[in-house]
Each structure stands twice: as structure tokens, then as C-alpha cells.
Design an enzyme around this catalytic site. Structure first.
Site, PDB file in Angstrom:
ATOM      1  N   ARG A 121      44.485  30.513  64.216  1.00 49.61           N
ATOM      2  CA  ARG A 121      43.751  30.638  63.226  1.00 49.61           C
ATOM      3  C   ARG A 121      43.609  32.550  63.636  1.00 49.61           C
ATOM      4  O   ARG A 121      43.121  33.426  63.247  1.00 49.61           O
ATOM      5  CB  ARG A 121      42.887  30.095  62.526  1.00 49.61           C
ATOM      6  CG  ARG A 121      42.076  30.966  60.826  1.00 49.61           C
ATOM      7  CD  ARG A 121      41.780  29.462  60.219  1.00 49.61           C
ATOM      8  NE  ARG A 121      42.539  28.788  58.912  1.00 49.61           N
ATOM      9  CZ  ARG A 121      42.728  29.509  58.106  1.00 49.61           C
ATOM     10  NH1 ARG A 121      42.079  30.232  57.622  1.00 49.61           N
ATOM     11  NH2 ARG A 121      43.562  28.394  57.852  1.00 49.61           N
TER      12      ARG A 121
ATOM     13  N   GLU B  65      34.775  29.273  53.522  1.00 49.78           N
ATOM     14  CA  GLU B  65      35.106  29.812  54.661  1.00 49.78           C
ATOM     15  C   GLU B  65      34.240  31.485  54.460  1.00 49.78           C
ATOM     16  O   GLU B  65      34.201  32.260  55.163  1.00 49.78           O
ATOM     17  CB  GLU B  65      36.391  30.120  55.815  1.00 49.78           C
ATOM     18  CG  GLU B  65      35.826  28.531  56.190  1.00 49.78           C
ATOM     19  CD  GLU B  65      37.233  28.417  56.567  1.00 49.78           C
ATOM     20  OE1 GLU B  65      38.241  27.544  55.811  1.00 49.78           O
ATOM     21  OE2 GLU B  65      37.225  27.617  58.012  1.00 49.78           O
TER      22      GLU B  65
END
Ligand code: MTE
Ligand code: MOS
Length: 764
Positions: free
Chosen positions: A310, A711
Site C-alpha cells: 500500500r 482512513e
């Protein structure tokens, strides 16, 4: 009025405030003959265990038994992926690693018993930093790599920046520490209450340790007192220990870590070392960038590999990178096993490109916001891993709208003027963007299930696979179900998360809790509604598609039937009033071998403007004002989303400016407690804090047009780091300013001193 999209308080807000909301450990009182567990912790970061004698613990009054490998009927390992986390190790791999557990009638007795266990160790050399790990070739993964374009453009570029950035980790500091209670249920099977983001995986690990099949284990999560990724896999070992204890003693067993223990032994956000080089045109346009990332994974693999992926997916943030070479590797050190933390590696990757652009702006002598904007993705662009950036136009739309609403250009001039008159206090201003990919990058996780039950009186119970950790998922689910049936939320009850209601669920993570579970719930509701419409159509003398479900009624042609009465009628007609729902995210795939694909269903966007005031004597910064414009699609629940944006931003501010994790030379977490680890609180909230949700932002293909929010807002805090950089620059002239993260007062102080020193030497 519609129920979805309505500003509603969190469904447990009242109970949170009064203290009536129950968490795992609050249930202790409901279990008679409960046993308490405490670990025996190793006093070395790396050592062989040469002796472990647990018998002396039994001499301690109140101690009932101990747990060691000899008690494990199945496999004594809680490693979710690699099976590299022995519950009872023979080699100690981090300071304070539990090597055995003691069960007693009280927590105090268990602690005293643990202190009496006799263990001897042969210490081994420990690897405690990323640099040491690289030198010793100590890694948990191979090197991961994404390349795109012609990287030779870097050397051909007229302007080049090059350097290293160290990025600190972060303690989750969920208010509720790791906790589990396990007992044998009426059928002799294992039942567990766990503060876990991933009940299905906790079930799997408990079954593995006990050597039973999954249908012998039930895991329930009422709610968590915060998780932030820290309970995505790291709840598992404590649930496993509780279960093992209950299995051995046939008594309920409780595990709850104290704050100090939790901070000492559980994983944190990964610290990173980044090495970068980038080539630019004199107008600030990026040609090529090379980034080498190393993360400090700690003692076991945990989620470190997908976290690194990520990071590598997010080194572009909102910028088109024409040529890229990004590599990533997870270092194995003798420290806590670093894990998921809000953003899941994305923040570290994005921070690197923001650092590079800030340095490039200084190099080409242009305002940082101009250089940032010049490099934005445009409609039709693809990322460095080949995914088209859908709605790239939103980046610029958000940017321009926010610049105008925050009065950026005027304040820029005012600040320059006031800085010119102020020798020791300087203000800084910055705007930074966010783009964050939504979906689990492991494609198979992008599925969810639900079971919706409608009772004859027209009330509803909703079961789904997601967990509530304060983020408001249950509020959103309640709104989705109420909206589907046209009912007030008071008629819809969202049940606690249980593996015997919905099986094989994914972790509530990757911000996709409401996208996935919301869609599964909606699917179930639509099925029931379709059946009810047939019943209603007969009553209302119309066609089923004409029936509308609104305000507690099914109606058509000006006539209506109350929802409860309709359900009773349907029941009498033997129409089923419950349904299972399922959802799988379409159109996503990724090939890790070629590093190409569409790992994300869509992107979430936002931007923030922050203004700080820096005290040159102390390096202390005050956050004066922050303006945020964030894209939540058609928000399912605007109050909840606002809370996520404000909280996420502030958690990011903490990570980037005041939270500093330190390990001492023995490998011990020396900041294991609130007295040594500084958290953001009210005092860090900006004096002026304007948060706005992007309007007309319907996201096609997602439940009720919404977007994930959990997030992405954390990365809005980059604006604070960049505002600090701007303020530091005001102490000198035209010098590249770089500092590691977090920008603690100490680091900022020294950066200011450096800038001032260069000012004196150049004679200005
Ligand atoms: N908000 C609160 N209050 N508490 C939390 O633990 N976790 C964050 C975010 N917001 C968290 C939170 C993380 S890491 C994620 S992935 C998402 O919530 C998970 O929930 P969602 O998918 O339902 O947004
Ligand atoms: Mo969040 S870090 O995906 O649990």
C-alpha cells in the site's frame, strides 16, 4: 425525509458518554468462577530460553494453573499468514515477549505467580534499527517492486533532488486495550468475546490453537473501544490464550492487557526509511522518481507485506509520476511486530512524495502549492501500477474550492508581511491534497455478508460481518436498513458481530466496512422488500413495482398499509421475512507478479489548508487554523463522517508532530505509557477548524452513492507538516529544509537553528 444521509449522532453516542456502552472486559461480572491471565515476559530482545520452570508459580496463593506449549492441543501459533508467531516461543524475538501465562483467581495473584516463574536466557545479539537490519540482511520479505515509464529521465532532468527521510511509527493508543473472555458454552464448544476487528480470523486462530474445526468456535465482538488497525490481527493471540486457558481449566478466562503491557508488546505503525531521487523541469513538473522504502516490521511478518504494497501504491498521492521505480522491503528486527494502522502504509508512501515535492519547490524557487498543482493527475491518467484515476478532476476541483474558501492567497501575503516584522515567531501556511485507494489490495477480502430478520411486528434485526470500533459503521448500517424499508431507525436494531450469524467475513478495515457490509445489508433488505411489495400490491390494488416504502408504510396511489401490519399479513401468507445478503466488489484485480492491475474500486479525495505559528526559541508549533474539504460521496451519515475527518486529521497531526516512539538500547519500548508518549488532545485541535464535505459527489456503484471515509482524512495532516516547513523557511532564505518525521519541537528547533545559521553565513 430520507434516513440515509441524515445527520444523526452515533448510535452509541449516549452510551459512550454515560459509560453504559459495554466492552469485552465489562462482561467479566457476568461470568462466575472467572480466571485472570497474566504473561511471563522475557527481559531480552533476543535470546534462547535455556530454562523455563513454571511450577513455582503454583505455590502462589490464588494461582490455578499455568499455560505452556505442553497445554496446546492444536498448533501453538497465532501468526495469521506465515504461522511465525509462536504463543510459547523457544527463542525470544522481542523485549517483553510472553513466554508462558499464569491463570489465577485474581489479576494480582496471576501477576505475582508470573513473577515466580523461573526462566533463564542466553542473550543473543539484537537487531534494533532498519539500518542494522539492512546491514545484516535481515528481512521478512523479498524486495517488492513497481516500475513504470523510463526511469533514465531522472538523470536527464535539469533539476534534481535526492535524500533520505526517516518516518516514525505510531502507537494506536486505542482507549480499550487488547481484551478477550473465553468460556465453554453449553455444548462444550469454545465461545469467545474478543475486541477484534476480524472475528472470523480470531475464530480461525482459536480453532487452530485448540486443534478443532471452525464450527466448534464462536467469536463475538460487541464493539471495540477503538482499534485503528491494531486489532486487525493482533487481537488473535489474546483470544487464543483466553481460549486455551478455558479449554484447559473448563473455567471462563479473561485476558486484558494493562496500558503499559499493551504498549510494550503489541505492534505499532511501521517506522520507515525512505531513500529518494527525483528529476524535475525548471517549472516544477516531475519527470521521474526513484524511491526505496524500508519498513521496520519487527519480529514477525504480521500484515507488513500488504502494508508495504500500500505504501508503494501510494507514493503518487495525487500526482502523475511519468517515470517511477519504487521498491519496498520489510526489515526483520527484534521489536514488537508492527501492524496495520489507519492508512495501512499509505501515509508513509505519500509522505515521501510530499517531501520530494516540497524540496523541488524550494529548488525551482516556486511556491509549493504551485508545484503540487502542476503535477496533479488529469482526467484519463493512469497510476504507476496501471489503474485509471477515475474522477481525477475532483482533485483540482477540491483544491481550487478549498483555496478560495480558506482565503489561501490573501493569507499567504498577510503571513509574509507579518513574518517580515517578527524575528522569533514565524507563521507558516500550506495546502496539501489526499488521494487514497479504496479496497483491500488482496482482492478476495472484498466481500461481505449479512442476514436481515424482519419480525411480524415490523421490527428489524440486522446481522452483518463488520465490527464497530467507534467509527460509526453500525450507525450507517442502521441508516441503510431503515432507508431500505422506509422505517425510522428506532425500528432497526444492529446486532453485535458474531461468527455464528455471518461466516467467513473479512476484517473491518481498509475503510471499506460500510461499502462492503452496507451493500450486503442493502441486498438482503431489497430481497425482503421485493417479497413484501407483492403482498402490499394485493392490498393496495396496484403493481408491486409501484409500492413505495416510506414513513413506516408501504403505499401506492394515495393508499397505504402500516409496515408492521404488512409484515403480519405476509407472515400469515407464509412469505419469508428474512434474507441473506451478499456483496462482492466488482472490477478489481491485481497481479502482484507484474505489479499491474486495478487494486482499487475507486479513490477517496480531500485537501487541507493549515496555518501554524512557530516559536523559534523552543521549536513549539501552535495550530492556528485548518480548513478541510473532503470527498465522502453522498455521505451516509454526515455527523459520523465529520467525526471521522476531524479525528483522522488529528490522529495524523499526532503522528507527524508529537507522537514519538522510542526503543532503548536493550530493545525495550521506552515510551510505553501515557507519561512518556505524547498524544494529541484538545490542545492540538486547531483554534479555527472548518470541515466541509464535498457537495454533489455521488459515487456510482457504492452503497447509496457514498464513499469510504475511515482512513483517508489522516493524511490531511500533511498540511501541518508542510506549514511547519513553511514557517521554518521564514527564519532564513532559500535553503532546502528537510527534517525527519515526526516534526517534534526538538527537531523543529534544530531545523530553525540550521536555517538561521545559513542565513548568517550568507550574510543576510
Ligand atoms: N474511528 C474510530 N473512532 N475508531 C477506530 O478504531 N479505525 C480506523 C477508521 N476510523 C477507527 C476509526 C480504521 S484504521 C479503519 S480501517 C476504519 O475506521 C474501519 O472502519 P470502516 O471501514 O467502517 O470505515
Ligand atoms: Mo484500518 S488500518 O485498515 O484497520
Amino acid at each position: 425525509m430520507k434516513v440515509a444521509g441524515r445527520p444523526m449522532p452515533h448510535e452509541s453516542a449516549g452510551a459512550h458518554v454515560t459509560g453504559e456502552a459495554l466492552y469485552v472486559d465489562d462482561l467479566c461480572g457476568r461470568f462466575a468462577i472467572l480466571l485472570h491471565a497474566w504473561p511471563v515476559c522475557a527481559p531480552h530482545a533476543h535470546a534462547h530460553i535455556t530454562q523455563l520452570d513454571v511450577l513455582p508459580a503454583l505455590a502462589e496463593p490464588g494461582v490455578v494453573t499455568t499455560l505452556t506449549q505442553a497445554d496446546v492441543p492444536g498448533e501453538g501459533d497465532s501468526g495469521a499468514n506465515r504461522h511465525d508467531e509462536p504463543l510459547f516461543p523457544i527463542e525470544v524475538l522481542f523485549y517483553h515477549q510472553p513466554v508462558a501465562w499464569v491463570l489465577a483467581e485474581s489479576l494480582e495473584a496471576a501477576r505475582r505467580g508470573a513473577a515466580r516463574v523461573e526462566a533463564a536466557y542466553a542473550p543473543l545479539p539484537a537487531i534494533l534499527t532498519i539500518e542494522q537490519a539492512i546491514e545484516s540482511n535481515s528481512f521478512l520479505t523479498d524486495q517488492l517492486r513497481i516500475v513504470d515509464g523510463d526511469i533514465r529521465d531522472l538523470e536527464r532532468s535539469p533539476v534534481r533532488v535526492k535524500g533520505e527521510l526517516r518516518i516514525g511509527g505510531q502507537e494506536h493508543f486505542y482507549l480499550e486495550t487488547q481484551a478477550a473472555i473465553a468460556w465453554l458454552d453449553e455444548s462444550g464448544c469454545m465461545a469467545v468475546h474478543s475486541s477484534t476487528q476480524h472475528p472470523s480470523e480470531t475464530q480461525e486462530i482459536v480453532a487452530r490453537v485448540l486443534g478443532v474445526r471452525r464450527n466448534q468456535v464462536t467469536v463475538e465482538c460487541l464493539r471495540m473501544g477503538g482499534a485503528f488497525g491494531g486489532k486487525e490481527v493482533q487481537a488473535n493471540p489474546y483470544a487464543a490464550i483466553a481460549a486455551l486457558g478455558a479449554w484447559k481449566t473448563k473455567r471462563p478466562v479473561r485476558v486484558r492487557l494493562t496500558r503499559e503491557l499493551d504498549m510494550a508488546i503489541t505492534g505499532k505503525r511501521h517506522p520507515y526509511l525512505a531513500r529518494y531521487a527525483a528529476g524535475f523541469e525548471p517549472d516544477g513538473r516531475l519527470n521521474a522518481i526513484r524511491i526505496e522504502l524500508y519498513s521496520d516490521g519487527g519480529w514477525s511478518l504480521d500484515l507488513s507485506e500488504p502494508v508495504m504494497w500500500r505504501s508503494m501504491f501510494h507514493v503518487d498521492n495525487t500526482y502523475k509520476l511519468p517515470a517511477v521505480e519504487v521498491t519496498g522491503r520489510v526489515c526483520r528486527t527484534h521489536k514488537t511486530s508492527q501492524t496495520a494502522f489507519r492508512g495501512f502504509g499509505g501515509p508513509q508512501g505519500m509522505l515521501v512524495v510530499e517531501e520530494v515535492l516540497a524540496l523541488a519547490a524550494q529548488a525551482v524557487n516556486l511556491p509549493a502549492d504551485v508545484v503540487r498543482q502542476r503535477n496533479f493527475y488529469r482526467e484519463g491518467d493512469h497510476t504507476h501500477y496501471g489503474e485509471r484515476v477515475g474522477d481525477a478532476g475532483r482533485i483540482e476541483e477540491i483544491w481550487n474550492t478549498l483555496k478560495a474558501s480558506s482565503d489561501f492567497d490573501r493569507r499567504r501575503r498577510d503571513i509574509a508581511a507579518s513574518n517580515a516584522h517578527n524575528r522569533h515567531f514565524k507563521r507558516g501556511l500550506a495546502i496539501t491534497p489526499v488521494k487514497f485507494g479504496i479496497s483491500f489490495t488482496a482482492t478476495f477480502f472484498n466481500q461481505a455478508g449479512a442476514v436481515v430478520l424482519v419480525y411480524r411486528d415490523g421490527t428489524v434485526q440486522v446481522n452483518h460481518g463488520g465490527t464497530e470500533m467507534g467509527q460509526g459503521l453500525f450507525t450507517k448500517i442502521q441508516q441503510v436498513a431503515a432507508e431500505s424499508f422506509g422505517l425510522p431507525v428506532s425500528r432497526v436494531r444492529v446486532m453485535s458481530t458474531r461468527t455464528d450469524k455471518v461466516p467467513n467475513t473479512s476484517a473491518t478495515a481498509a475503510s471499506s466496512g460500510s461499502d462492503l457490509n452496507g451493500a450486503a445489508v442493502e441486498d438482503a433488505c431489497v430481497q425482503i422488500q421485493t417479497r413484501l411489495a407483492v403482498v402490499a400490491a394485493a392490498i393496495l390494488d396496484c403493481d408491486p413495482p409501484d409500492v413505495r416504502f416510506e414513513d413506516g408504510h408501504a403505499s401506492a396511489r394515495g393508499k397505504g398499509v402500516e409496515f408492521g401490519a404488512l409484515c403480519e399479513t405476509a407472515y400469515k401468507q407464509r412469505v419469508s421475512l428474512f434474507a441473506e445478503g451478499f456483496y462482492r466488489t466488482p472490477d478489481i484485480h491485481f497481479d502482484f507478479a507484474t505489479s499491474r492491475g486495478n487494486p482499487f474500486y475507486y479513490f477517496a479525495y480531500g485537501a487541507a489548508v493549515s496555518e501554524v505559528e512557530l516559536d523559534g526559541f523552543t521549536g513549539q508549533c501552535r495550530l492556528i487554523r485548518t480548513d478541510i474539504l473532503h470527498d465522502t460521496g453522498d455521505s451516509l451519515s454526515p455527523i459520523v463522517d465529520r467525526g471521522q475527518i476531524e479525528g483522522g486529521f488529528l490522529q495524523g497531526v499526532g503522528w507527524l508532530t508529537i507522537e514519538e516512539l522510542l526503543w532503548d538500547e536493550r530493545g525495550r519500548v521506552s515510551t510505553a505509557g501515557a507519561s512518556t508518549y505524547k498524544l494529541p488532545s484538545w490542545s492540538e485541535v486547531p483554534d479555527v477548524f472548518n470541515v466541509t464535505l464535498l457537495e454533489r459527489a455521488t459515487q456510482p456503484g457504492v452503497v447509496m452513492g457514498s464513499k469510504a471515509v475511515g482512513e483517508p482524512p489522516l493524511m490531511l495532516a500533511f498540511s501541518v507538516r508542510e506549514a511547519i516547513r513553511d514557517a521554518i523557511a521564514a527564519f532564513g532564505h532559500g535553503r532546502a529544509i528537510t527534517f525527519d518525521s515526526p516534526a517534534t519541537p526538538e527537531r523543529v528547533f534544530f531545523a530553525v537553528r540550521q536555517v538561521r545559521a545559513s542565513e548568517y553565513t550568507t550574510g543576510r
